[in-house]
Write a protein that holds these residues in place. Structure first.
Motif, PDB file in Angstrom:
ATOM      1  N   VAL A  78       0.848  -1.190   0.000  1.00  0.00           N
ATOM      2  CA  VAL A  78       0.000   0.000   0.000  1.00  0.00           C
ATOM      3  C   VAL A  78       0.883   1.238   0.000  1.00  0.00           C
ATOM      4  O   VAL A  78       1.771   1.372   0.833  1.00  0.00           O
ATOM      5  CB  VAL A  78      -0.937   0.014   1.214  1.00  0.00           C
ATOM      6  CG1 VAL A  78      -1.670   1.344   1.309  1.00  0.00           C
ATOM      7  CG2 VAL A  78      -1.937  -1.131   1.127  1.00  0.00           C
TER       8      VAL A  78
ATOM      9  N   LEU B   2      -3.051  -0.108   8.710  1.00  0.00           N
ATOM     10  CA  LEU B   2      -3.135  -0.999   7.578  1.00  0.00           C
ATOM     11  C   LEU B   2      -3.068  -2.401   8.178  1.00  0.00           C
ATOM     12  O   LEU B   2      -2.935  -2.558   9.388  1.00  0.00           O
ATOM     13  CB  LEU B   2      -2.024  -0.719   6.579  1.00  0.00           C
ATOM     14  CG  LEU B   2      -2.158   0.655   5.915  1.00  0.00           C
ATOM     15  CD1 LEU B   2      -0.975   0.916   5.007  1.00  0.00           C
ATOM     16  CD2 LEU B   2      -3.461   0.784   5.149  1.00  0.00           C
TER      17      LEU B   2
ATOM     18  N   ALA C 113      -2.772  -5.605   0.571  1.00  0.00           N
ATOM     19  CA  ALA C 113      -2.739  -4.708  -0.587  1.00  0.00           C
ATOM     20  C   ALA C 113      -3.165  -5.431  -1.858  1.00  0.00           C
ATOM     21  O   ALA C 113      -3.906  -4.883  -2.688  1.00  0.00           O
ATOM     22  CB  ALA C 113      -1.337  -4.124  -0.758  1.00  0.00           C
TER      23      ALA C 113
END
Length: 367
Positions: A23, A51, A135
């Protein structure tokens, strides 16, 4: 056994050569890029930056991420950020919204759905497969929604895969661990009242999905058919007998059940051998294997290259072919046997099941 070990080492070597997703934030809006909101439910543990890592979490997190999709790329292609982010070439994140409660997530989703024109108020949920990090699943959800021209709301369920080619056993356990979280996400989606709810599951995500729907049906018979309008399984890594038992327990399945298969799927061939079997559901050789089930099998063997484990999501020729279908969902709902012109290919019907064998020659003929 030696041959199986050799195959495993070859697959690991191939996986090791591929760049992994990460990401990265897009510095600013860039002309030509497309931004797609992806609503996310995840049972991954949040890291320091909120995240998500590859470790398991007992709690389901609800989020929404805006993904920047670069222009001038082939359908199915994803370039991950490396070094300095480049919005013109790479999939990047533009923004993130974090929800503290499922009701807030449902409310935001309901507003998004209601704001769309009639006929476009669907929710499409993508469930990733084996060896996938956060991701990669997020960007793949945005890519599929964009490349297939899905006009409804895109949703992603991110379960805690180890994101390692050596993590097959771990991922099978994680898929089972993540069933409750997926059920909670489906509850939040159903509460948002989309006109249609479609689940698209890849590889081991198909096992997770079928197990979740099975538990839903056992707790409330008939609910799966009432709440879920369509189910698409891409290269499902499921034992065929287990799939048949799951369907039997669910009983009333969604109106449309479509299984993408490929006999050149090297990952599933290895999975079958390690399990002491000939095939998995995603690489069956004959529609007769599921003839007693009301399913449509799309055989995309002719489009498979390399690993062949995600042909439906990565083949530009197959994307072009399927996007030529006026309404793909209508083709699935109508049944290939009754509307063969909507699903171009060789149509075979055995008892309740229908197979459509697609080929690159068909794709070229339609261009």
């Amino acid at each position: 056994m030696l041959r199986q070990i050799a195959m495993l080492l070859c697959l690991v070597a191939l996986a090791g050569c591929a760049a992994r997703g990460m990401v990265a934030m897009a510095p600013e809006a860039t002309p030509g890029t497309v931004e797609r909101i992806v609503y996310v439910g995840t049972t991954r543990m949040a890291d320091a930056g909120r995240l998500f890592a590859n470790t398991r979490s007992e709690e389901l997190d609800f989020d929404a991420f805006t993904v920047s999709i670069p222009p001038n790329r082939a359908p199915g292609e994803i370039a991950y950020p490396k070094g300095q982010p480049d919005p013109g070439r790479q999939f990047l994140m533009r923004s993130a919204r974090l929800f503290d409660h499922p009701s807030a997530f449902t409310a935001a989703l309901a507003r998004d759905i209601a704001a769309r024109p009639r006929g476009k108020r669907a929710a499409v949920v993508f469930v990733h497969g084996f060896n996938t990090n956060f991701a990669e699943g997020l960007y793949r959800s945005a890519q599929l929604a964009h490349d297939f021209g899905i006009e409804g709301v895109a949703v992603h369920y991110s379960w805690p895969s180890a994101a390692s080619p050596f993590g097959y056993a771990h991922d099978r356990d994680s898929a089972l661990f993540a069933r409750r979280g997926f059920a909670e996400l489906l509850e939040a989606l159903i509460a948002a009242r989309p006109d249609e709810l479609l689940i698209v599951a890849h590889s081991m995500g198909g096992l997770l999905t079928m197990e979740t729907l099975r538990h839903m049906a056992l707790a409330n018979p008939g609910r799966v058919a009432r709440e879920i309008d369509g189910l698409i399984l891409l290269s499902p890594d499921i034992d065929v007998d287990v799939f048949r038992a799951q369907v039997r327990d669910i009983d009333a399945m969604p109106q449309s059940v479509v299984v993408f298969t490929s006999q050149r799927d090297r990952a599933l061939s290895l999975s079958a051998r390690l399990s002491g079997q000939r095939d998995r559901l995603g690489n069956i050789r004959n529609v007769a294997d599921v003839a007693d089930l009301n399913v449509t099998v799309l055989d995309v063997t002719g489009f498979s290259t390399g690993m062949g484990h995600f042909t439906a999501g990565t083949s530009p020729d197959l994307f072009r072919l399927l996007r030529d279908v006026p309404t793909l969902q209508q083709a699935f709902d109508s049944g290939a046997a009754g509307r063969p012109g909507l699903l171009p290919g060789t149509v075979i019907t055995v008892q309740n099941a229908t197979a459509v064998i697609l080929s690159p020659l068909t794709a070229l003929a339609r261009q």
